[in-house]
Design a protein around this motif. Sequence first.
Motif, PDB file in Angstrom:
ATOM      1  N   UNK A 296       0.751  -1.201  -0.338  1.00 36.57           N
ATOM      2  CA  UNK A 296      -0.042   0.182  -0.059  1.00 36.57           C
ATOM      3  C   UNK A 296       1.089   1.431   0.063  1.00 36.57           C
ATOM      4  N   UNK A 297       1.989   0.608   0.352  1.00 36.34           N
ATOM      5  CA  UNK A 297       2.894   2.349   1.062  1.00 36.34           C
ATOM      6  C   UNK A 297       3.365   3.004  -0.651  1.00 36.34           C
ATOM      7  N   UNK A 298       3.078   4.934  -0.378  1.00 29.90           N
ATOM      8  CA  UNK A 298       2.649   5.315  -0.511  1.00 29.90           C
ATOM      9  C   UNK A 298       3.667   6.543  -0.248  1.00 29.90           C
ATOM     10  N   UNK A 299       5.053   7.382  -1.499  1.00 31.93           N
ATOM     11  CA  UNK A 299       5.937   8.461  -1.093  1.00 31.93           C
ATOM     12  C   UNK A 299       5.346   9.186  -1.002  1.00 31.93           C
ATOM     13  N   UNK A 300       5.904  10.481  -0.138  1.00 33.05           N
ATOM     14  CA  UNK A 300       5.055  11.573   0.144  1.00 33.05           C
ATOM     15  C   UNK A 300       6.453  12.598  -0.234  1.00 33.05           C
ATOM     16  N   UNK A 301       6.190  13.823  -2.036  1.00 34.51           N
ATOM     17  CA  UNK A 301       7.118  13.878  -1.707  1.00 34.51           C
ATOM     18  C   UNK A 301       7.230  16.576  -1.843  1.00 34.51           C
ATOM     19  N   UNK A 302       6.160  16.681  -1.016  1.00 36.43           N
ATOM     20  CA  UNK A 302       5.725  18.055  -0.545  1.00 36.43           C
ATOM     21  C   UNK A 302       6.829  19.074  -1.095  1.00 36.43           C
ATOM     22  N   UNK A 303       6.436  20.152  -1.378  1.00 41.90           N
ATOM     23  CA  UNK A 303       7.262  21.499  -1.421  1.00 41.90           C
ATOM     24  C   UNK A 303       7.262  22.393  -0.269  1.00 41.90           C
ATOM     25  N   UNK A 304       8.189  23.634  -0.169  1.00 42.80           N
ATOM     26  CA  UNK A 304       7.870  24.243   0.695  1.00 42.80           C
ATOM     27  C   UNK A 304       6.750  24.910   0.409  1.00 42.80           C
ATOM     28  N   UNK A 305       5.743  25.263   1.774  1.00 40.01           N
ATOM     29  CA  UNK A 305       4.669  25.130   1.257  1.00 40.01           C
ATOM     30  C   UNK A 305       3.399  24.635   1.142  1.00 40.01           C
ATOM     31  N   UNK A 306       4.153  23.389   1.184  1.00 42.83           N
ATOM     32  CA  UNK A 306       2.214  22.736   1.173  1.00 42.83           C
ATOM     33  C   UNK A 306       2.718  22.266   2.496  1.00 42.83           C
ATOM     34  N   UNK A 307       1.015  21.957   2.563  1.00 42.45           N
ATOM     35  CA  UNK A 307       1.158  21.304   4.518  1.00 42.45           C
ATOM     36  C   UNK A 307      -0.056  20.144   4.823  1.00 42.45           C
ATOM     37  N   UNK A 308       0.165  18.942   5.155  1.00 40.38           N
ATOM     38  CA  UNK A 308      -0.465  18.165   5.383  1.00 40.38           C
ATOM     39  C   UNK A 308      -1.549  17.918   6.102  1.00 40.38           C
ATOM     40  N   UNK A 309      -2.374  17.167   6.581  1.00 37.36           N
ATOM     41  CA  UNK A 309      -3.278  16.462   7.708  1.00 37.36           C
ATOM     42  C   UNK A 309      -2.724  15.173   7.665  1.00 37.36           C
ATOM     43  N   UNK A 310      -2.792  14.644   9.389  1.00 30.80           N
ATOM     44  CA  UNK A 310      -2.779  13.247   8.843  1.00 30.80           C
ATOM     45  C   UNK A 310      -3.521  12.304  10.175  1.00 30.80           C
ATOM     46  N   UNK A 311      -4.112  11.406  10.489  1.00 32.07           N
ATOM     47  CA  UNK A 311      -3.653  10.785  11.868  1.00 32.07           C
ATOM     48  C   UNK A 311      -2.865  10.130  12.077  1.00 32.07           C
ATOM     49  N   UNK A 312      -2.465  10.668  12.968  1.00 31.37           N
ATOM     50  CA  UNK A 312      -0.622   9.887  13.421  1.00 31.37           C
ATOM     51  C   UNK A 312      -1.216   7.814  13.229  1.00 31.37           C
ATOM     52  N   UNK A 313      -2.492   7.530  13.714  1.00 28.41           N
ATOM     53  CA  UNK A 313      -2.730   6.292  13.590  1.00 28.41           C
ATOM     54  C   UNK A 313      -2.578   5.543  11.777  1.00 28.41           C
ATOM     55  N   UNK A 314      -2.214   5.911  11.486  1.00 31.31           N
ATOM     56  CA  UNK A 314      -2.049   5.519  10.384  1.00 31.31           C
ATOM     57  C   UNK A 314      -1.027   5.054   9.871  1.00 31.31           C
ATOM     58  N   UNK A 315       0.182   3.674   9.656  1.00 29.63           N
ATOM     59  CA  UNK A 315       1.397   2.819   9.830  1.00 29.63           C
ATOM     60  C   UNK A 315       1.765   4.034   8.967  1.00 29.63           C
ATOM     61  N   UNK A 316       2.808   4.611   8.860  1.00 27.26           N
ATOM     62  CA  UNK A 316       4.028   5.177   8.383  1.00 27.26           C
ATOM     63  C   UNK A 316       5.582   5.038   8.826  1.00 27.26           C
ATOM     64  N   UNK A 317       6.232   5.571   8.282  1.00 29.87           N
ATOM     65  CA  UNK A 317       7.467   5.433   8.164  1.00 29.87           C
ATOM     66  C   UNK A 317       8.200   6.479   7.951  1.00 29.87           C
ATOM     67  N   UNK A 318       9.251   6.748   8.521  1.00 29.07           N
ATOM     68  CA  UNK A 318      10.865   8.041   8.047  1.00 29.07           C
ATOM     69  C   UNK A 318      11.357   6.768   7.238  1.00 29.07           C
TER      70      UNK A 318
END
Length: 266
Positions: A172-194
């Motif tokens: 299911x993994x999706x990598x995120x590539x935000x740029x300066x000025x972007x903001x995201x919102x998430x529930x910290x319950x969604x399984x993730x990793x750096x």
Amino acid sequence: MSADVEALYSDGITARKGAFTREWADRLREDVDAAFAEARTRPGGAVGRGPNRYYVEIHPEQIRGFVELVDHPWVRSLCTAVLGPDYRIVELGFDVPLEGAVNQPWHRDFPLPEETRRERRLTSLAFNVTTVDTAQDMGPFEIAPGTQWDDSPEFGHGMFPPKSHYDRYVERAVRKYPRRGDISARTALTIHRGTKNESAKSRPVLVLGVDGPEANNGDRHDTAVTTGFWDSLPERVRKHLACPRVKELVPVTQKHTIEGLVMGDA
């Protein structure tokens, strides 16, 4: 806004591109860099979230753009829509993956609250603001959409799925590539990793934590403001800022340690 709420409940994450100017993001980077340098000079100022990866909690007045962040219409509207009108700002900090940061184990940031388990209702949100234009080799954030509802007695401390579950997250993994000025919102319950930072650059990301009335994430944080800063805030910001007012700020000693992240994905 309904599309953003739907995305939080389906994928566990949503975003607003270009919410801020690149100049605003560059000022944020300056403030984060200054806070990081100070935090690393004292015990407990910067806590490890894996090899060459740190988390630092700060006070609101340590960033010049605090009011613009928490009073942004998208942030206010999303908090109200998901958490209700009495939401509370309880955390401000940043993650810094440095050169040599490794893959974290798949995880969520805290165990599943009972309200979420019983009612499939979100009780807190985490907003992330990048201070860099994220490139593929900089250890981008990776998330497994739809896994915020995963619930298993096999999860270590309610947060770490066993490696036997990893195939589900990798698929299911999706990598995120935000740029300066972007903001995201998430529930910290969604399984993730750096992920592994293979560049020579750091990738600081601001974290804004917001609780609904039932949540208690604020217990792990020590946000405070000076009386003068409080007096300068708009009333509609004050009503959501759940923290003590003090004469003088004391640097934060981080309480939200996540022991399972210290070694990385061994």
